[in-house]
Enzyme design. Structure first.
Site, PDB file in Angstrom:
ATOM      1  N   LYS A  47      40.392  52.932  54.717  1.00  0.00           N
ATOM      2  CA  LYS A  47      39.506  51.883  54.190  1.00  0.00           C
ATOM      3  C   LYS A  47      39.703  50.594  54.980  1.00  0.00           C
ATOM      4  O   LYS A  47      38.728  49.935  55.381  1.00  0.00           O
ATOM      5  CB  LYS A  47      39.806  51.653  52.709  1.00  0.00           C
ATOM      6  CG  LYS A  47      39.183  50.395  52.086  1.00  0.00           C
ATOM      7  CD  LYS A  47      37.675  50.480  52.012  1.00  0.00           C
ATOM      8  CE  LYS A  47      37.100  49.434  51.060  1.00  0.00           C
ATOM      9  NZ  LYS A  47      37.398  48.042  51.430  1.00  0.00           N
ATOM     10  N   GLY A  87      46.125  45.132  43.573  1.00  0.00           N
ATOM     11  CA  GLY A  87      46.524  45.282  42.179  1.00  0.00           C
ATOM     12  C   GLY A  87      45.765  46.383  41.488  1.00  0.00           C
ATOM     13  O   GLY A  87      44.754  46.880  42.000  1.00  0.00           O
ATOM     14  N   THR A 157      35.489  26.297  37.522  1.00  0.00           N
ATOM     15  CA  THR A 157      35.005  24.941  37.776  1.00  0.00           C
ATOM     16  C   THR A 157      33.672  24.976  38.513  1.00  0.00           C
ATOM     17  O   THR A 157      32.744  24.220  38.187  1.00  0.00           O
ATOM     18  CB  THR A 157      36.058  24.152  38.578  1.00  0.00           C
ATOM     19  OG1 THR A 157      37.217  23.947  37.754  1.00  0.00           O
ATOM     20  CG2 THR A 157      35.518  22.807  39.036  1.00  0.00           C
ATOM     21  N   HIS A 183      43.364  30.857  33.688  1.00  0.00           N
ATOM     22  CA  HIS A 183      42.128  31.494  34.151  1.00  0.00           C
ATOM     23  C   HIS A 183      41.879  32.665  33.210  1.00  0.00           C
ATOM     24  O   HIS A 183      42.323  33.784  33.435  1.00  0.00           O
ATOM     25  CB  HIS A 183      42.266  31.980  35.592  1.00  0.00           C
ATOM     26  CG  HIS A 183      41.089  32.773  36.067  1.00  0.00           C
ATOM     27  ND1 HIS A 183      39.804  32.272  36.046  1.00  0.00           N
ATOM     28  CD2 HIS A 183      40.983  34.042  36.548  1.00  0.00           C
ATOM     29  CE1 HIS A 183      38.974  33.186  36.509  1.00  0.00           C
ATOM     30  NE2 HIS A 183      39.663  34.283  36.806  1.00  0.00           N
TER      31      HIS A 183
END
Length: 325
Positions: A47, A87, A157, A183
């Protein structure tokens, strides 16, 4: 031993993890000509190799030439910025804490490998939950806290400014409002410091009766829930966060001293300590130069404190599971 920042200016960025976010980040970096060197690392080497080929084939259309290659952790030694977007994905039925536990283990392996190369730059963390994983990255790396940055609420934001701009029919570039805190669901808008141009938002509303203060709550609800809606519609969010990461990277490499709501460590600012959370901060080539401590009203301070406590509570829970977080 604490390493001091390198004086070399190779403008090398290493992207670790080229899923939707990492590959979009690499694409945006090349399109904006931000980095001179771009290294792609992924556990799926095919990949990563394919991404490099695809990016290089578009070099003729980029504003400047970027040297792009499929690398390994040894390439981190000369990097100015290492962006971690690797992750595990959250699966149906998994809690946020389940996801965090998996990603902490992944991050420990990644950060250890990066540091073993002799890396002496700045970590930029993109993986969620970003505030907690930014804190983990600093602990695992041992780098000074100012040199470990998370994407924080930069995208939140931007979403707020975009939606306010649409509501007031004003360019988002001239809407100055911040989202701070985690977040995530405990993020909060700082209405008390928001301005339209140089006019405080509260005054602007008084002067323009067509706009209602009550509408602001609905706007922020849309900001807070935007990721859920996008995920429902297309499966993941990646363009907006990729552009946020590029904006942070540009501030780092170009030494811009730009103000952005990144995840960083507080040491008494906003009444909080030993927590990594999104607040307005000045970002330059050395990382976070300074946290800008804005004056919050009572409601905002209470909401911010609750966000801090939530993050600290999750931190404590992970510590109790046995991870050296």
């Amino acid at each position: 031993m604490v390493r001091t920042p390198s004086k070399a200016k190779r403008d090398r960025v290493v992207v670790i993890g080229t899923g939707h976010v990492g590959s979009s980040y690499a694409f945006a970096l090349m399109n904006q000509g931000v980095a001179k060197e771009l290294v792609i690392i992924d556990i799926d080497q095919e990949k990563a190799s394919g991404d490099v080929m695809d990016l290089n084939h578009g070099q003729a259309f980029a504003p400047s030439v970027t040297s792009i290659w499929h690398g390994n952790y040894e390439d981190c030694k000369e990097a100015d910025v290492v962006c971690i977007s690797a992750g595990a994905n959250q699966k149906p039925g998994e809690t946020r804490l389940d996801l965090l536990e998996k990603n902490v283990i992944i991050f420990k392996e990644v950060v250890d490998a990066v540091m073993a190369s002799g890396f002496n730059g700045i970590f930029l963390v993109a993986t969620n939950p970003v505030d907690l994983l930014t804190q983990a990255t600093q602990v695992f790396s041992g780098l000074p806290k100012k040199r470990v940055i998370g994407s924080g609420t930069t995208l939140d934001t931007a979403r707020l400014r975009f939606m306010l701009g649409e509501y007031f029919q004003i360019s988002a570039k001239h809407v100055h409002a911040y989202v701070v805190g985690e977040h995530g669901d405990s993020a909060l808008p700082l209405w008390s410091t928001a301005t339209i141009g140089n006019v405080p938002l509260s005054q602007y509303l008084l002067r323009n009766r067509a706009y209602k203060k009550a509408d602001l709550d609905d706007i922020f609800t849309n900001v807070r829930d935007a990721a859920y809606e996008i995920i429902h519609k297309k499966g993941a969010t990646y363009y907006g966060i990729a552009m946020s990461l590029v904006r942070i990277t540009k501030a780092l490499l170009k030494n811009e001293h730009a103000v952005m709501t990144v995840s960083t460590f507080l040491n008494g600012e906003f009444g909080a300590k030993e927590v990594c959370i999104a607040v307005p901060a000045i970002v330059n080539r050395n990382g976070v130069r300074e946290v800008l401590e804005l004056k919050l009203n009572d409601i905002e301070r209470q909401q911010f404190t609750e966000s801090v406590q939530m993050l600290k509570g999750t931190y404590k829970t992970i510590m109790q599971t046995g991870h050296s977080f």
